[in-house]
Structures are given as structure tokens and as C-alpha cells.
Write a protein that holds these residues in place. Structure first.
Motif, PDB file in Angstrom:
ATOM      1  N   SER A  53       0.848  -1.080  -0.107  1.00  0.00           N
ATOM      2  CA  SER A  53      -0.134   0.087  -0.197  1.00  0.00           C
ATOM      3  C   SER A  53       0.617   1.088  -0.300  1.00  0.00           C
ATOM      4  CB  SER A  53      -1.409   0.181   1.221  1.00  0.00           C
ATOM      5  OG  SER A  53      -0.500   0.433   2.118  1.00  0.00           O
ATOM      6  N   VAL A  54       1.989   1.016  -0.358  1.00  0.00           N
ATOM      7  CA  VAL A  54       3.002   2.416   0.306  1.00  0.00           C
ATOM      8  C   VAL A  54       3.969   2.301  -0.597  1.00  0.00           C
ATOM      9  CG1 VAL A  54       4.509   3.438   1.689  1.00  0.00           C
ATOM     10  CG2 VAL A  54       2.878   1.742   2.649  1.00  0.00           C
ATOM     11  N   CYS A  55       3.947   1.010  -1.538  1.00  0.00           N
ATOM     12  CA  CYS A  55       4.824   0.848  -2.354  1.00  0.00           C
ATOM     13  C   CYS A  55       4.434   0.165  -3.662  1.00  0.00           C
ATOM     14  CB  CYS A  55       6.200   0.152  -2.010  1.00  0.00           C
ATOM     15  SG  CYS A  55       7.515  -0.267  -3.269  1.00  0.00           S
ATOM     16  N   PRO A  56       3.625   1.083  -4.320  1.00  0.00           N
ATOM     17  CA  PRO A  56       3.278   0.974  -5.708  1.00  0.00           C
ATOM     18  C   PRO A  56       4.181  -0.218  -6.411  1.00  0.00           C
ATOM     19  CG  PRO A  56       3.774   2.481  -5.686  1.00  0.00           C
ATOM     20  CD  PRO A  56       3.389   2.562  -4.617  1.00  0.00           C
ATOM     21  N   PRO A  57       3.066  -0.726  -7.595  1.00  0.00           N
ATOM     22  CA  PRO A  57       4.964  -1.411  -8.845  1.00  0.00           C
ATOM     23  C   PRO A  57       5.391  -0.694  -9.397  1.00  0.00           C
ATOM     24  CG  PRO A  57       2.023  -2.324  -8.447  1.00  0.00           C
ATOM     25  CD  PRO A  57       2.030  -1.243  -7.794  1.00  0.00           C
ATOM     26  N   SER A  58       5.029   0.457  -9.490  1.00  0.00           N
ATOM     27  CA  SER A  58       5.530   1.364 -10.637  1.00  0.00           C
ATOM     28  C   SER A  58       5.396   2.182  -9.882  1.00  0.00           C
ATOM     29  CB  SER A  58       4.297   0.918 -11.534  1.00  0.00           C
ATOM     30  OG  SER A  58       3.407   1.579 -12.422  1.00  0.00           O
ATOM     31  N   GLY A  59       6.649   3.716 -10.223  1.00  0.00           N
ATOM     32  CA  GLY A  59       6.585   4.759  -9.714  1.00  0.00           C
ATOM     33  C   GLY A  59       6.162   4.795  -8.023  1.00  0.00           C
ATOM     34  N   GLY A  60       6.815   5.723  -6.917  1.00  0.00           N
ATOM     35  CA  GLY A  60       6.496   5.719  -5.640  1.00  0.00           C
ATOM     36  C   GLY A  60       7.479   5.083  -5.056  1.00  0.00           C
ATOM     37  N   ASP A  61       8.741   5.718  -5.788  1.00  0.00           N
ATOM     38  CA  ASP A  61      10.061   5.304  -5.666  1.00  0.00           C
ATOM     39  C   ASP A  61      10.784   5.941  -4.415  1.00  0.00           C
ATOM     40  OD1 ASP A  61       9.720   2.781  -7.249  1.00  0.00           O
ATOM     41  OD2 ASP A  61      11.632   4.519  -8.482  1.00  0.00           O
ATOM     42  N   ASN A  62       9.934   6.962  -4.097  1.00  0.00           N
ATOM     43  CA  ASN A  62      10.816   7.882  -2.895  1.00  0.00           C
ATOM     44  C   ASN A  62       9.736   7.792  -1.730  1.00  0.00           C
ATOM     45  OD1 ASN A  62      13.007   9.188  -4.103  1.00  0.00           O
ATOM     46  ND2 ASN A  62      12.308  10.525  -5.068  1.00  0.00           N
ATOM     47  N   ASN A  63       8.877   7.195  -1.996  1.00  0.00           N
ATOM     48  CA  ASN A  63       7.983   6.770  -0.723  1.00  0.00           C
ATOM     49  C   ASN A  63       8.702   6.152   0.237  1.00  0.00           C
ATOM     50  OD1 ASN A  63       5.665   7.590  -2.363  1.00  0.00           O
ATOM     51  ND2 ASN A  63       4.887   6.068  -2.963  1.00  0.00           N
ATOM     52  N   ILE A  64       8.433   6.151   1.616  1.00  0.00           N
ATOM     53  CA  ILE A  64       9.140   5.992   2.128  1.00  0.00           C
ATOM     54  C   ILE A  64       8.704   5.140   3.694  1.00  0.00           C
ATOM     55  CG2 ILE A  64      11.118   7.180   2.768  1.00  0.00           C
ATOM     56  CD1 ILE A  64       9.419   8.780   4.934  1.00  0.00           C
ATOM     57  N   SER A  65       8.895   3.821   4.054  1.00  0.00           N
ATOM     58  CA  SER A  65       8.643   3.303   5.135  1.00  0.00           C
ATOM     59  C   SER A  65       9.316   2.855   6.218  1.00  0.00           C
ATOM     60  CB  SER A  65       8.169   1.322   4.939  1.00  0.00           C
ATOM     61  OG  SER A  65       8.082   0.390   5.629  1.00  0.00           O
ATOM     62  N   PRO A  66       8.718   2.804   7.304  1.00  0.00           N
ATOM     63  CA  PRO A  66      10.231   2.450   9.539  1.00  0.00           C
ATOM     64  C   PRO A  66      10.840   1.398   8.638  1.00  0.00           C
ATOM     65  CG  PRO A  66       7.952   3.207   9.509  1.00  0.00           C
ATOM     66  CD  PRO A  66       8.019   2.756   7.966  1.00  0.00           C
ATOM     67  N   LEU A  67      12.006   1.328   9.148  1.00  0.00           N
ATOM     68  CA  LEU A  67      13.071   0.322   9.592  1.00  0.00           C
ATOM     69  C   LEU A  67      11.870  -0.907  10.382  1.00  0.00           C
ATOM     70  CD1 LEU A  67      16.348   1.236   8.596  1.00  0.00           C
ATOM     71  CD2 LEU A  67      14.650   0.420   7.040  1.00  0.00           C
ATOM     72  N   ASP A  68      11.836  -0.232  11.783  1.00  0.00           N
ATOM     73  CA  ASP A  68      11.541  -0.261  12.585  1.00  0.00           C
ATOM     74  C   ASP A  68       9.576   0.062  13.021  1.00  0.00           C
ATOM     75  OD1 ASP A  68      10.374  -1.218  15.604  1.00  0.00           O
ATOM     76  OD2 ASP A  68      12.249  -0.218  16.590  1.00  0.00           O
ATOM     77  N   TYR A  69       9.174  -0.572  12.024  1.00  0.00           N
ATOM     78  CA  TYR A  69       7.844   0.424  12.384  1.00  0.00           C
ATOM     79  C   TYR A  69       6.924   0.456  13.859  1.00  0.00           C
ATOM     80  CZ  TYR A  69       4.974  -4.579  12.040  1.00  0.00           C
ATOM     81  OH  TYR A  69       4.330  -5.416  12.262  1.00  0.00           O
ATOM     82  N   ALA A  70       7.354  -0.572  14.619  1.00  0.00           N
ATOM     83  CA  ALA A  70       7.147  -1.079  15.573  1.00  0.00           C
ATOM     84  C   ALA A  70       7.038   0.299  17.253  1.00  0.00           C
ATOM     85  CB  ALA A  70       7.038  -2.218  16.452  1.00  0.00           C
ATOM     86  N   SER A  71       8.826   0.737  16.648  1.00  0.00           N
ATOM     87  CA  SER A  71       8.701   1.524  17.626  1.00  0.00           C
ATOM     88  C   SER A  71       9.854   2.490  17.225  1.00  0.00           C
ATOM     89  CB  SER A  71       9.384   0.892  19.099  1.00  0.00           C
ATOM     90  OG  SER A  71      10.797  -0.321  18.439  1.00  0.00           O
TER      91      SER A  71
END
Length: 131
Positions: free
Chosen positions: A31-49
């Protein structure tokens, strides 16, 4: 934080999603990272804390929720001693904290190169020109 481009191959490769990723986590990442585009979208390495220094990173890896390929290799690589260390850190936060502190002290004793023996790089990937 990691840019989508650094973990996209785990979600959309020629064989389908990386099966070492826990399914719900994989779906959340899509949902954060689509199959094409969105390359600069980010996700935390540790989403829990994400703003706390603790052993949650290792717990996430044990649950199939390591974001990067390099995280997963800690469990699936050919180094059984590393797998045991990840398990130990996931189970015992005090062990992780103590060994981390010891490592920082050890790294603090590494002598920095200075003067004609070293340089402070303007770009860490390239040796300064003209020196």
C-alpha cells in the motif's frame, strides 16, 4: 526510514512477493510502495517503535517483518551464529543493550586518521580531489 526503491524487489519480483515476508506486513508495504512509481515513498525500518532505541528491530525480523533484504539475510543466510544472535537479541533486551554499549565503547577507541594520514570527505563516496 527506507525509500520504496530499496525494498520494492521484495514485493514485486518475477516469482511474486518474497515469501519470507509475513503476509499482512507484505500487504501493508504494497500500500506504500506500488509496483510502478512511488520510489521515493518511505517506510520505517522498525515500524513498531520507530523513535525508541530498543530490541524491537530483532523481534520484527523474527516475525518475518524485516524491511530490507539485508534484514532477512540475518535469518536465512549461511551463518548460524548470526541467527542465534538475532534470536538472543529479540528475546533479551538487556543483552542487546549491554552488547551494543560494549561495541560503542570499542568503536570509540578506534583512532581517527587525521592530518596527512586521512581526510574528512566532502562526499563520503569519493576521495577529495586535489589532495
Amino acid at each position: 526510514m527506507a525509500r520504496c526503491t530499496t525494498f520494492k524487489q521484495r514485493l514485486y519480483n518475477q516469482n511474486g512477493p518474497d515469501l519470507t515476508l509475513e503476509k499482512a506486513y507484505s500487504n501493508d508495504l504494497r500500500s506504500v510502495c506500488p509496483p510502478s512509481g512511488g520510489d521515493n515513498n518511505i517506510s520505517p525500518l522498525d515500524y513498531a517503535s520507530p523513535v525508541r532505541f530498543d530490541n524491537t528491530y530483532y523481534k520484527l525480523i523474527m516475525g518475518g517483518r524485516g524491511l530490507l533484504t539485508s534484514d532477512e539475510v540475518l535469518l536465512t543466510g549461511n551463518a548460524p551464529n548470526i541467527v542465534e544472535l538475532v534470536k538472543a537479541y529479540a528475546e533479551d533486551e538487556d543483552l542487546f543493550m549491554n552488547q551494543f554499549a560494549q561495541s560503542m565503547i570499542k568503536m570509540g577507541s578506534i583512532g581517527a586518521l587525521s592530518g596527512s594520514n586521512g581526510e574528512v570527505r566532502k562526499n563520503c563516496r569519493v576521495v577529495n580531489s586535489g589532495i
